[in-house]
Every structure is written in structure tokens, then in C-alpha cells.
Design a protein around this motif. Structure first.
Motif, PDB file in Angstrom:
ATOM      1  N   PRO A  35      17.774  56.807  70.206  1.00  4.71           N
ATOM      2  CA  PRO A  35      17.698  55.341  70.199  1.00  4.71           C
ATOM      3  C   PRO A  35      18.049  54.697  71.534  1.00  4.71           C
ATOM      4  O   PRO A  35      17.488  53.658  71.885  1.00  4.71           O
ATOM      5  N   PHE A  65      15.871  47.403  65.485  1.00  7.37           N
ATOM      6  CA  PHE A  65      17.078  47.320  64.650  1.00  7.37           C
ATOM      7  C   PHE A  65      16.902  48.100  63.358  1.00  7.37           C
ATOM      8  O   PHE A  65      17.774  48.860  62.951  1.00  7.37           O
ATOM      9  N   LEU A 103      17.060  51.774  63.926  1.00 10.41           N
ATOM     10  CA  LEU A 103      18.433  52.241  64.112  1.00 10.41           C
ATOM     11  C   LEU A 103      19.158  52.367  62.768  1.00 10.41           C
ATOM     12  O   LEU A 103      19.838  53.351  62.502  1.00 10.41           O
ATOM     13  N   ARG A 104      18.949  51.366  61.934  1.00  7.46           N
ATOM     14  CA  ARG A 104      19.605  51.408  60.620  1.00  7.46           C
ATOM     15  C   ARG A 104      19.080  52.561  59.769  1.00  7.46           C
ATOM     16  O   ARG A 104      19.807  53.109  58.953  1.00  7.46           O
ATOM     17  N   LYS A 159      17.816  55.433  60.858  1.00  8.56           N
ATOM     18  CA  LYS A 159      17.599  56.656  61.643  1.00  8.56           C
ATOM     19  C   LYS A 159      17.965  57.935  60.875  1.00  8.56           C
ATOM     20  O   LYS A 159      17.436  58.994  61.175  1.00  8.56           O
TER      21      LYS A 159
END
Lengths: 207, 88
Positions: A29, A63, A66-67, A69
Motif C-alpha cells: 500500500p 482507502f 487499505l481497509r 487488504k
């Protein structure tokens, strides 16, 4: 001869293995923005055609990525995975503008009910374009006028019109990406084009 | 095949569709028939071809790839790294 044949298989096998190793993708990321921001932005702008909205959608995609992943299984590349998230975001955005109440409705050129349904509304019939021939086609002024007319369309029509006409997407692809039916698409193209015709008539051909 | 007579709304919609080469044969047939008797739709058809030329000439001008501005990228990057730190 046989030796060469087997040797060939061996090399191929070796390369396959090497390829297999590469297949396991991992997410990094911290590198996303440098690596993918421009790609995702360009992808989005050809679909929504508004800088601020495109920027927001790309940001939300990073975003959300990332949440989520931990759900990444390494089967697709990082970029493909991010694009799949972005695609959902674009559909959600399009649903929102497509159903938004109270947004500027398009001015129809035809009666839409009663005994005159489907007929031209008298004051909106196409007028003759007198200066059609002398108006040069490759022209910045013309481009500006057209740009203004497209921006006057309700967003949901502008998006479909641009994707189909300017970006030249296949009908099927637009339907998939915006989650609409093809008859839906043609009604929107039709409404966009009749309104654009009127706008160009007033602002370009009548000058 | 449906009904043969089109309203002006339907006729011009087929005309729009045909600008992308996607009207069916029977649609085009019905459109041509309608246009024989309807001068406004006939005018619409002629102007529509002209508009298609204009759209095409502008689309060739906007083909280049678009990049995100540095400011936007910095802004996203900042927010993103805050989130990244929180998560790690």
C-alpha cells in the motif's frame, strides 16, 4: 534431435516455474499512490468526466483497498485488484446520480403524454441552420460551445453521452460499467442528443 | 417487428442510434419511411449527421491521457499515509 526436444521441454518447464513464482501477488500500500494514482485517475476521468469527482473516487478506492487488504488473495495483480474496487465505486456513483431526486431534468423536445405523445413540441422543432456551411469544423470556439452544451446536460446523460460518443466505448461495456440496460442507454443518448442539438442550434448555428 | 409507424420521438431515437451504426435493419426501414413524410425528422436526420462530425472532430482533440495534479496527489497521499500509520 531428441536431446534438443527434451532440452526444450526442460527450459519451458523451468520458465513456467519461474512464472508461477511471480503469480503470487502481494500488496504494498505504501507504493500505491505513486504507482497507480495517475492510472486510476485516467481510468475514472474517461468515465465520469469531472476532475473533483474522479479525484474523490480514486481516493475512496485507495482507502477501501487499505481497509480490505486482508481479503486480497494474491490471484490478481495489485492494479487489477484496485481497478475492481474502483469499478464498484463508479457504479455506486452512477446509481446515485441516476436516482438523485430534484436534479435538473432534461428539457424534452417531444410531448411525453396525451394525444400528442411522441410528437415534436412546436417551439422545439429543428430550425434551419443557415450558416451551416461556413462554420468551420476544426475550431476551438466550436469546441468550447460544445463543451458548454454538454455541461448543461444533467450529469447522468452527460456521462453516458461522453462515454459513448467521445470515449467511444462499446454499448455493452457502458451497460456493464454503469449497470444499466441498453434500452436505457439509448433513451439517454437520445435525450442528450436532442438537447445538444437545440443548444448548438441556439449558440452556434444561429450566431 | 412491432408496429410500422413511428412517432417522431421514436424516429429520432433510431436516428441517434444509427449515428453509432447500431440501428437494426428494420429500424432503419421504419425510419426511412417516417422521414418521407416528416420534414422535421428529415431535418433532424441531416443535422444529426453534421453533429456527429462535430463530436468526432472534438473527440480527437481530447484523446490524451489525463494525470492527477500534483496537489491532488499530495493531498490524497497525506491522508492515505495517516490511515496507513493508524492501521499498522
Amino acid at each position: 534431435m531428441f536431446y534438443l526436444f527434451f532440452r526444450h521441454i526442460e527450459i519451458e518447464h523451468f520458465e513456467n516455474n519461474r512464472y508461477m513464482d511471480k503469480m503470487e501477488h502481494i500488496l504494498k500500500p505504501e507504493t500505491w499512490i505513486d504507482k497507480y494514482a495517475d492510472y486510476l485517475f485516467n481510468y475514472t476521468i474517461t468515465r465520469v468526466n469531472n476532475h473533483d469527482i474522479a479525484k474523490d473516487l480514486v481516493q475512496e478506492t485507495f482507502f477501501a483497498g487499505l481497509r480490505a487488504k486482508d481479503n486480497f488473495q494474491g490471484k490478481a495483480s495489485e492494479r487489477t485488484w484496485l481497478v475492481s474496487i474502483l469499478k464498484r465505486k463508479i457504479i455506486d456513483y452512477y446509481r446515485k446520480i441516476n436516482s438523485a431526486k430534484g436534479q435538473a431534468e432534461i428539457k424534452l423536445s417531444f410531448y411525453d403524454d396525451g394525444e400528442n405523445e411522441g410528437r415534436w413540441i412546436e417551439e422545439r422543432v429543428p430550425q434551419m441552420w443557415e450558416n451551416e456551411a461556413e462554420k468551420n469544423i476544426e475550431n476551438d470556439e466550436l469546441k468550447d460551445t460544445l463543451e458548454k452544451c454538454i455541461n448543461n446536460l444533467p450529469e447522468k446523460y452527460a456521462v453516458v453521452f461522453r462515454m459513448k460518443t467521445i470515449q467511444q466505448f462499446e454499448t455493452e461495456e457502458i451497460c456493464k460499467e454503469l449497470d444499466i440496460t441498453s434500452s436505457n442507454l439509448w433513451v439517454m443518448i437520445h435525450r442528450a442528443r436532442t438537447q445538444l442539438r437545440r443548444c448548438m442550434e441556439k449558440n452556434w448555428f444561429k450566431n | 417487428m412491432g408496429k410500422f409507424k413511428l412517432t417522431c420521438d421514436e424516429a429520432t431515437m433510431i436516428c441517434d442510434k444509427s449515428q453509432y451504426g447500431e440501428a437494426t435493419f428494420s429500424e432503419k426501414l421504419k425510419l426511412n419511411f417516417h422521414v418521407l413524410f416528416c420534414k422535421f425528422c428529415k431535418r433532424y436526420s441531416a443535422q444529426n449527421a453534421k453533429l456527429t462530425d462535430i463530436f468526432k472532430s472534438t473527440c480527437s482533440l481530447s484523446e490524451n491521457k489525463q494525470k492527477m495534479s500534483m496537489d491532488d496527489k499530495d493531498e490524497i497521499s497525506k491522508k492515505f499515509h495517516e490511515l496507513l500509520e493508524k492501521n499498522s
